[in-house]
Enzyme design. Structure first.
Site, PDB file in Angstrom:
ATOM      1  N   LYS A 114       0.330  -1.346  -0.380  1.00 49.80           N
ATOM      2  CA  LYS A 114       0.033  -0.003  -0.473  1.00 49.80           C
ATOM      3  C   LYS A 114       0.909   1.002   0.357  1.00 49.80           C
ATOM      4  CE  LYS A 114      -4.426  -1.674   1.452  1.00 49.80           C
ATOM      5  NZ  LYS A 114      -5.066  -1.112   2.693  1.00 49.80           N
ATOM      6  N   LYS A 196      -5.690 -12.539  -7.899  1.00 48.91           N
ATOM      7  CA  LYS A 196      -7.452 -12.768  -7.379  1.00 48.91           C
ATOM      8  C   LYS A 196      -8.504 -12.217  -7.608  1.00 48.91           C
ATOM      9  CE  LYS A 196      -8.321 -12.586  -2.222  1.00 48.91           C
ATOM     10  NZ  LYS A 196      -8.630 -12.037  -1.136  1.00 48.91           N
ATOM     11  N   LYS A 199     -11.674  -6.725  -4.721  1.00 47.48           N
ATOM     12  CA  LYS A 199     -12.621  -6.283  -4.762  1.00 47.48           C
ATOM     13  C   LYS A 199     -12.734  -4.652  -4.839  1.00 47.48           C
ATOM     14  CE  LYS A 199     -13.594  -5.637   0.093  1.00 47.48           C
ATOM     15  NZ  LYS A 199     -13.038  -3.433   0.758  1.00 47.48           N
TER      16      LYS A 199
END
Ligand code: TRP
Length: 331
Positions: A114, A196, A199
């Protein structure tokens, strides 16, 4: 605290709740409601570690809460609430910050990722994100935490913090374990089937929301990336087709073998269309219930308030114990 073992989990209200979140996490949360004392939070304080647009953020958090309920999470069985409604989370996080080393936080994989992504906003919250997560879990004397692979490291540090604190001040926190579900397949991106399903994927075709319009779901499945063969088989070198088979199997309860037998030679177009239809069908009742709930904001507010009250009264016991042990003057 409670007779049944406590399970704690949460989702940050960012991006969308995907069919991958449902299959990998929420379907297990549903199953666990009867056998455990389950506490499921909307981790809104965690989401503040990256910039949010206030009006969108508030709407999304409420929408996520309605999606929890629409999926079948039941406020008469589980505690469902917004993390920010229970000040004990922030309070315990501060205290635990003082028992966590900067080096430990700088080593976290998610922090490194991040901070590479948000170079203009590497704030203290991003660094101590795992400490807030530890507070979430430890406040409720949690036994088990259902987490995906990406959150394992955060659970490990939660255990380290709990053990460290217990060793300093005697038994205070239950040391939680990861809960590895028996069921719950991993779902991959429809556009890049080796990654993956995320979201918050910037590519809108990569992920499907559990409350998405049927037309949009169909479009995304028809465009799903496959390969240049034509046979439907579950193989490592066919990640796109294999992912679609997993989704199809999760939606219908049919085994992969059955589906392969049925669709082996039908061609990808029909296969993808029927996977899409199975997804539409599975989520139609959830979407309908979601729309009904979003029209009843007063009900959502009552459920959220009751959830927060239950959570707060459980959390208060741990906070009181912690304060006494570290030597704060009792009020
Ligand atoms: N960090 C988790 C995630 O991004 C969400 C979360 C917040 C969580 N608090 C938690 C998960 C406590 C499990 C337990 O997925």
């Amino acid at each position: 605290m409670e007779k049944k073992p406590v399970i704690y989990s949460g989702i940050q209200p960012t991006g969308i709740i995907t069919i991958g979140n449902y299959i990998g996490a929420m379907s297990n949360w549903l199953r666990l409601q009867d056998d455990y004392f389950c506490i499921y939070g909307i981790a809104d304080l965690h989401a503040l570690t990256v910039r949010q647009v206030p009006a969108e953020f508030r709407a999304r958090a409420l929408s996520f809460f309605a999606q929890y309920l629409a999926c079948g999470l039941d406020p008469s069985k589980a505690v469902l609430y917004f993390q920010s409604h229970v000040p004990a989370h922030a309070e315990l996080a501060w205290i635990l910050n003082c028992y966590t080393y900067i080096g430990e936080m700088q080593r976290m994989t998610q922090f490194k990722e991040k901070s590479d992504k948000h170079t203009d906003n590497i704030n203290m919250g991003l660094l101590s994100y795992p400490v807030l997560m530890a507070a979430d879990i430890l406040l409720y004397q949690t036994s088990l935490v259902p987490v995906g692979a990406d959150q394992k490291q955060h659970l490990e540090i939660t255990r380290d913090i709990a053990i460290r604190f217990n060793n300093l001040y005697s038994e205070t926190f239950k040391v939680p374990e990861a809960y590895i579900p028996k069921q719950g397949a991993k779902i991959f991106s429809l556009q890049e089937p080796t990654a993956k399903m995320s979201k918050s994927d910037p590519d809108p075709n990569a992920a499907v929301s559990i409350i998405e319009e049927p037309d949009s779901i169909m479009r995304k499945f028809k465009r799903a990336v496959t390969d240049c063969e034509t046979v439907v088989e579950y193989r490592e070198d066919k990640p796109g087709v294999s992912n679609l088979l997993t989704i199809f199997s999760e939606m219908t309860g049919k085994s992969i073998e059955e589906l392969v037998a049925e669709y082996h030679d039908t061609g990808y177009a029909r296969f993808k269309k029927e996977v899409g239809e199975a997804v539409v069908e599975k989520f139609a009742p959830i979407r309908a219930e979601y729309n009904r709930l979003m029209d009843d904001k007063a009900y959502l507010a009552v459920v959220a308030k009751e959830g927060a009250e239950k959570a707060a009264s459980l959390a208060a016991r741990t906070i009181a114990k912690v304060k006494r042990k570290i030597g704060l003057v009792v009020r």
